[in-house]
Design a protein around this motif. Sequence first.
Motif, short mmCIF file in Angstrom:
data_model
loop_
_atom_site.label_atom_id
_atom_site.label_comp_id
_atom_site.label_asym_id
_atom_site.label_seq_id
_atom_site.Cartn_x
_atom_site.Cartn_y
_atom_site.Cartn_z
N ARG A 135 -85.18 -65.29 94.88
CA ARG A 135 -84.10 -64.80 94.05
C ARG A 135 -83.76 -63.50 94.02
O ARG A 135 -84.71 -62.52 94.34
CB ARG A 135 -84.09 -65.37 92.67
N PRO A 136 -82.63 -62.94 93.42
CA PRO A 136 -82.38 -61.57 93.41
C PRO A 136 -83.17 -60.98 92.56
O PRO A 136 -83.71 -59.72 92.52
CB PRO A 136 -80.75 -61.47 93.19
N ASP A 137 -83.61 -61.57 91.45
CA ASP A 137 -84.67 -61.29 90.55
C ASP A 137 -86.06 -61.52 90.77
O ASP A 137 -86.13 -62.87 90.68
CB ASP A 137 -84.02 -61.61 88.99
N PRO A 138 -86.76 -60.79 91.08
CA PRO A 138 -88.22 -61.25 91.65
C PRO A 138 -89.18 -61.70 90.40
O PRO A 138 -90.14 -62.50 90.69
CB PRO A 138 -88.85 -60.04 92.28
N SER A 139 -88.56 -61.63 89.25
CA SER A 139 -89.39 -62.23 88.22
C SER A 139 -89.17 -63.77 87.99
O SER A 139 -89.75 -64.38 86.92
CB SER A 139 -89.22 -61.30 86.82
N VAL A 140 -88.06 -64.06 88.74
CA VAL A 140 -87.76 -65.70 88.51
C VAL A 140 -88.05 -66.35 89.67
O VAL A 140 -87.68 -65.84 90.69
CB VAL A 140 -86.17 -65.85 88.14
N LEU A 141 -88.69 -67.59 89.76
CA LEU A 141 -89.10 -68.66 90.63
C LEU A 141 -88.10 -69.81 90.39
O LEU A 141 -88.11 -70.44 89.59
CB LEU A 141 -90.46 -68.79 90.44
N ALA A 142 -87.55 -70.03 91.57
CA ALA A 142 -86.70 -71.40 91.46
C ALA A 142 -87.35 -72.49 92.39
O ALA A 142 -87.64 -72.01 93.68
CB ALA A 142 -85.53 -70.99 91.97
N VAL A 143 -87.49 -73.53 92.03
CA VAL A 143 -88.02 -74.64 92.76
C VAL A 143 -87.07 -76.05 92.71
O VAL A 143 -86.56 -75.95 91.48
CB VAL A 143 -89.33 -75.01 92.29
N ARG A 144 -87.15 -76.60 93.45
CA ARG A 144 -86.45 -77.89 93.70
C ARG A 144 -87.25 -79.14 93.90
O ARG A 144 -88.28 -79.01 94.31
CB ARG A 144 -85.67 -77.88 94.64
N LEU A 145 -86.93 -80.25 92.98
CA LEU A 145 -87.77 -81.45 93.32
C LEU A 145 -87.44 -81.97 94.54
O LEU A 145 -86.59 -81.95 95.23
CB LEU A 145 -87.40 -82.36 92.23
N ALA A 146 -88.48 -82.21 95.19
CA ALA A 146 -88.71 -82.80 96.75
C ALA A 146 -88.28 -84.27 96.64
O ALA A 146 -87.75 -84.64 97.77
CB ALA A 146 -89.88 -82.52 97.56
N ARG A 147 -88.39 -85.06 95.58
CA ARG A 147 -87.92 -86.49 95.83
C ARG A 147 -86.47 -86.41 96.00
O ARG A 147 -85.67 -86.04 95.40
CB ARG A 147 -88.69 -87.07 94.32
N PRO A 148 -86.29 -87.63 96.72
CA PRO A 148 -85.05 -87.90 96.92
C PRO A 148 -84.05 -88.88 95.82
O PRO A 148 -84.65 -89.03 95.01
CB PRO A 148 -84.94 -88.90 98.14
#
Length: 152
Positions: free
Chosen positions: A139-152
Motif C-alpha cells: 500500500r502507499p502507507d507502509p504501516s498498513v498491511l492489506a490481505v484478501r481471503l483466498a477462499r472462493p
Amino acid sequence: MTVHPQALDETGLREVADVAVCHNTVACLHPTARRALWPAVAEALVPAGVLLVQLPPARLPRRSTTHALPTRTVGRHEYGGRLVTSAEAGRIRARFDYWVCGDGRVLRRHDETFWMWPGSRGQLIAELEEEGFIALPARPDPSVLAVRLARP
C-alpha cells in the motif's frame, strides 16, 4: 454499522463483511490473542473479503524515545502532548502524556500507557496465510498491511 458487545470470535458473524479494519489495535494484542483473532476475522468476511491491518512496530525499541505530538490551538486553549516509547519485558511501553494550556499555564494533564507487542510485516503475513489470507501488493502507507481471503 453494528457494534457488538462481545469479542469478534463470540459474535457468530459469518460472511457479513466485505472489509475489516484493525487500526490502532493489533499492536496491543498479545501474540497469542492476535493469532486467535485471525480465524474470527476470516469467518466474518465474505469470500475474497479484505482485511486492512495497521502493523505493530516490527521490533522492540533499542532505547527510550520521545516524540512530541502536534500542538493545536482551539479557541483560547492549546492542546499538546508527547509519546514516550521504551522496551520492557519483551513488550513496548507506549506512554502518552497530554495537556491543555491556557492563560500561560497548564490547565489539565492526562496520561495513559499502552503495552504493545512487536510483529514484523513478514510475521503477520505468515500468521494470516495460515488462516487463508493472501497479501495484496504493498500500500502507499507502509504501516498498513492489506490481505484478501483466498477462499472462493
